[in-house]
Motif scaffolding. Sequence first.
Motif, PDB file in Angstrom:
ATOM      1  N   VAL A   1       0.848  -1.197   0.000  1.00 20.79           N
ATOM      2  CA  VAL A   1       0.000   0.000   0.000  1.00 20.79           C
ATOM      3  C   VAL A   1       0.885   1.249   0.000  1.00 20.79           C
ATOM      4  O   VAL A   1       1.855   1.325   0.756  1.00 20.79           O
ATOM      5  CB  VAL A   1      -0.922   0.036   1.239  1.00 20.79           C
ATOM      6  N   ALA A   2       0.531   2.205  -0.857  1.00 21.17           N
ATOM      7  CA  ALA A   2       1.183   3.518  -0.865  1.00 21.17           C
ATOM      8  C   ALA A   2       0.120   4.580  -0.628  1.00 21.17           C
ATOM      9  O   ALA A   2      -0.953   4.542  -1.257  1.00 21.17           O
ATOM     10  CB  ALA A   2       1.894   3.776  -2.190  1.00 21.17           C
ATOM     11  N   PHE A   3       0.396   5.520   0.291  1.00 23.45           N
ATOM     12  CA  PHE A   3      -0.493   6.639   0.561  1.00 23.45           C
ATOM     13  C   PHE A   3       0.100   7.892  -0.084  1.00 23.45           C
ATOM     14  O   PHE A   3       1.287   8.189   0.075  1.00 23.45           O
ATOM     15  CB  PHE A   3      -0.635   6.866   2.068  1.00 23.45           C
ATOM     16  N   VAL A   4      -0.740   8.656  -0.799  1.00 23.71           N
ATOM     17  CA  VAL A   4      -0.314   9.894  -1.448  1.00 23.71           C
ATOM     18  C   VAL A   4      -1.127  11.045  -0.867  1.00 23.71           C
ATOM     19  O   VAL A   4      -2.356  11.043  -0.957  1.00 23.71           O
ATOM     20  CB  VAL A   4      -0.500   9.837  -2.975  1.00 23.71           C
ATOM     21  N   GLY A   5      -0.437  12.006  -0.233  1.00 23.58           N
ATOM     22  CA  GLY A   5      -1.094  13.187   0.297  1.00 23.58           C
ATOM     23  C   GLY A   5      -0.934  14.376  -0.624  1.00 23.58           C
ATOM     24  O   GLY A   5      -0.568  14.237  -1.793  1.00 23.58           O
ATOM     25  N   GLU A   6      -1.196  15.574  -0.078  1.00 16.15           N
ATOM     26  CA  GLU A   6      -1.133  16.796  -0.897  1.00 16.15           C
ATOM     27  C   GLU A   6       0.292  17.330  -0.976  1.00 16.15           C
ATOM     28  O   GLU A   6       0.921  17.329  -2.026  1.00 16.15           O
ATOM     29  CB  GLU A   6      -2.056  17.863  -0.308  1.00 16.15           C
ATOM     30  N   GLN A   7       0.810  17.804   0.147  1.00 11.19           N
ATOM     31  CA  GLN A   7       2.140  18.399   0.197  1.00 11.19           C
ATOM     32  C   GLN A   7       2.611  18.376   1.645  1.00 11.19           C
ATOM     33  O   GLN A   7       1.817  18.198   2.563  1.00 11.19           O
ATOM     34  CB  GLN A   7       2.129  19.831  -0.318  1.00 11.19           C
ATOM     35  N   PRO A   8       3.906  18.561   1.899  1.00 18.12           N
ATOM     36  CA  PRO A   8       4.382  18.625   3.289  1.00 18.12           C
ATOM     37  C   PRO A   8       3.787  19.835   4.003  1.00 18.12           C
ATOM     38  O   PRO A   8       3.440  20.846   3.374  1.00 18.12           O
ATOM     39  CB  PRO A   8       5.900  18.759   3.147  1.00 18.12           C
ATOM     40  N   GLY A   9       3.688  19.734   5.325  1.00 17.30           N
ATOM     41  CA  GLY A   9       3.277  20.859   6.150  1.00 17.30           C
ATOM     42  C   GLY A   9       4.480  21.490   6.834  1.00 17.30           C
ATOM     43  O   GLY A   9       5.635  21.188   6.514  1.00 17.30           O
TER      44      GLY A   9
ATOM     45  N   TYR B   1       3.994   2.748   2.287  1.00 18.17           N
ATOM     46  CA  TYR B   1       4.828   3.808   1.713  1.00 18.17           C
ATOM     47  C   TYR B   1       4.004   5.091   1.742  1.00 18.17           C
ATOM     48  O   TYR B   1       2.857   5.124   1.292  1.00 18.17           O
ATOM     49  CB  TYR B   1       5.236   3.475   0.286  1.00 18.17           C
ATOM     50  N   LEU B   2       4.573   6.185   2.280  1.00 15.55           N
ATOM     51  CA  LEU B   2       3.866   7.457   2.398  1.00 15.55           C
ATOM     52  C   LEU B   2       4.629   8.542   1.653  1.00 15.55           C
ATOM     53  O   LEU B   2       5.841   8.687   1.820  1.00 15.55           O
ATOM     54  CB  LEU B   2       3.720   7.863   3.866  1.00 15.55           C
ATOM     55  N   THR B   3       3.917   9.291   0.842  1.00 21.75           N
ATOM     56  CA  THR B   3       4.538  10.365   0.073  1.00 21.75           C
ATOM     57  C   THR B   3       3.506  11.448  -0.199  1.00 21.75           C
ATOM     58  O   THR B   3       2.352  11.360   0.260  1.00 21.75           O
ATOM     59  CB  THR B   3       5.132   9.826  -1.236  1.00 21.75           C
ATOM     60  N   ASN B   4       3.902  12.473  -0.957  1.00 23.01           N
ATOM     61  CA  ASN B   4       3.012  13.591  -1.299  1.00 23.01           C
ATOM     62  C   ASN B   4       3.081  13.882  -2.784  1.00 23.01           C
ATOM     63  O   ASN B   4       4.102  13.631  -3.443  1.00 23.01           O
ATOM     64  CB  ASN B   4       3.400  14.854  -0.522  1.00 23.01           C
ATOM     65  N   ALA B   5       1.992  14.465  -3.286  1.00 26.06           N
ATOM     66  CA  ALA B   5       1.962  14.842  -4.699  1.00 26.06           C
ATOM     67  C   ALA B   5       2.947  15.972  -4.980  1.00 26.06           C
ATOM     68  O   ALA B   5       3.613  15.986  -6.018  1.00 26.06           O
ATOM     69  CB  ALA B   5       0.548  15.261  -5.088  1.00 26.06           C
ATOM     70  N   VAL B   6       3.054  16.930  -4.065  1.00 29.43           N
ATOM     71  CA  VAL B   6       3.988  18.052  -4.166  1.00 29.43           C
ATOM     72  C   VAL B   6       5.054  17.853  -3.108  1.00 29.43           C
ATOM     73  O   VAL B   6       4.755  17.557  -1.958  1.00 29.43           O
ATOM     74  CB  VAL B   6       3.251  19.394  -3.968  1.00 29.43           C
ATOM     75  N   LYS B   7       6.306  18.008  -3.476  1.00 29.61           N
ATOM     76  CA  LYS B   7       7.408  17.621  -2.584  1.00 29.61           C
ATOM     77  C   LYS B   7       7.933  18.754  -1.710  1.00 29.61           C
ATOM     78  O   LYS B   7       8.793  18.513  -0.866  1.00 29.61           O
ATOM     79  CB  LYS B   7       8.580  17.062  -3.412  1.00 29.61           C
TER      80      LYS B   7
END
Length: 518
Positions: A355-363, A396-402
């Motif tokens: 499973v990979a999770f994709v969020g918006e961008q870092p905070g 795996y956790l990541t964001n659309a904008v880095k």
Amino acid sequence: MTAQAPRHAPSPAPRRGPALARTGEADRAGSGPESPAPGPESPPLRTVLLGPGADLPGFRAAVRGLVAAGVAPEGVAFASGAAPGLFAPAPAPAEGAAVPLPRAVADLIAMVVPHRDPERYALLYGLIWRILKGERQLLEVGSDPLVHRLGLMRRAIQRDLHKMHAFLRFRRVPEAAGTERFVAWFEPEHHILEAAAPFFVERFRALRWTILTPEGSAIWDGEAVRFGPPGRREAVPPGDGFEAGWRDYYESTFNPARTNLRAMRAEMPKKYWHNMPETAAIPALIRAAGTRTAQMIEREPQMPTKRQPVRAVAAMADQDPASLDALNALIRRSEPLVPGATQAVLGEGPVGATVAFVGEQPGDQEDRQGRPFVGPAGQLLSRAMAEAGLARDRAYLTNAVKHFKFEERGKRRIHQKPTAGEVSHYRWWLDRELDFVGPKLVVALGATAVLALTGKAVPITRARGPFRFERFDNRFQGFITVHPSYLLRLPDEAKAEAYAAFVDDLRRVEALAQDLAS
């Protein structure tokens, strides 16, 4: 932070309470002569001896005692740092209870006490006395002579603090065992050293520094500030290696077409020039301003250079990274494609995760720590994953904008939603990242993640649940749910129900992952 008042030359004589009284009273004298000494039947004049410089704690204690004893302004004389001279000191009044004052008055007192005018304490006590006698809105009467005079003092302190913040320059001083300290010399107009110190602590917290003035010194050791005796200008070195680079930068940014000597002197008075390295270059820059301006006018106009995010991404794509580590190295070296950010925040988790999770961008916290989902929203996600039976360290956790896109408001960095164009610029990174990780199930957290994965806007409320990302030729199963930050923004009465629905979504993700892994 420890505090010890710096030393300076004492005032020669005490000052009696101001002759300013309430509007309409016959004894109002504005800024004229002081009231006559009390007659034989008047109570003895009380003399209050305060410490040198800005003795705010001493003044507060004196005010409590004077108010408790019912001493009017005309019955007290204030002396600072020395014996009261011709006036015989009366016994100091016992300290009384705290005096209730409006917040604006307390702020004004704190700003005026550092003023060099020896009458400041008497004027402030006159203000306090009138407010306690019923003039609660006195500060709003700008035409009142006492209020006007205290307002001028406050503005003088504000200007002095601004000049110290802007024109103080530290110089490096090597010390034993390879350590270093930074030292600066400054000559303030008023007793502002203690008031100015917190600004330099906040701005140069990682350095060990000393500020020297003719009245006292402030020393920061990395943990606390202590105040000591006066310093000498000779204790500050004439320059260091950093200043040459700073002068080069100043000269390269100097605009000769905007040279205005009157404005320069108004914003940067000449009394501060000898402490600032860039001012050594100013005379030559001014002499050459006319010639340089003429050359600028004769030069052919050129279009400004614009950033080309698409070209930057294409250039990185040409490098064709062969692994996730190589891709991450490219991202680390890249210029942020959104404004702000201190570093790129890379994905986290094992290659080959189901499973990979994709969020918006870092905070804000993610940008500071360089890890995804470690701020408030990330902590909520971790709790929901644990309740749903999903192990965070196996996903795996990541964001659309880095990079973190934000707007500064005071000391806070406020999140700003990335535009569709910015999401598009980062899409190549996300696509390659998922290629290297190779998940069987990708969970889109929120609308921005869905936009990055599908290339189009999809309403979360209608698409929530299993979803097929056709742009990836259905290489993996998809699932859409809300971003955990959405739950944090809900009113308290709606949070419990929304959180329960989010956990249910993650339970469905866990069930899908089990089916895909078997």
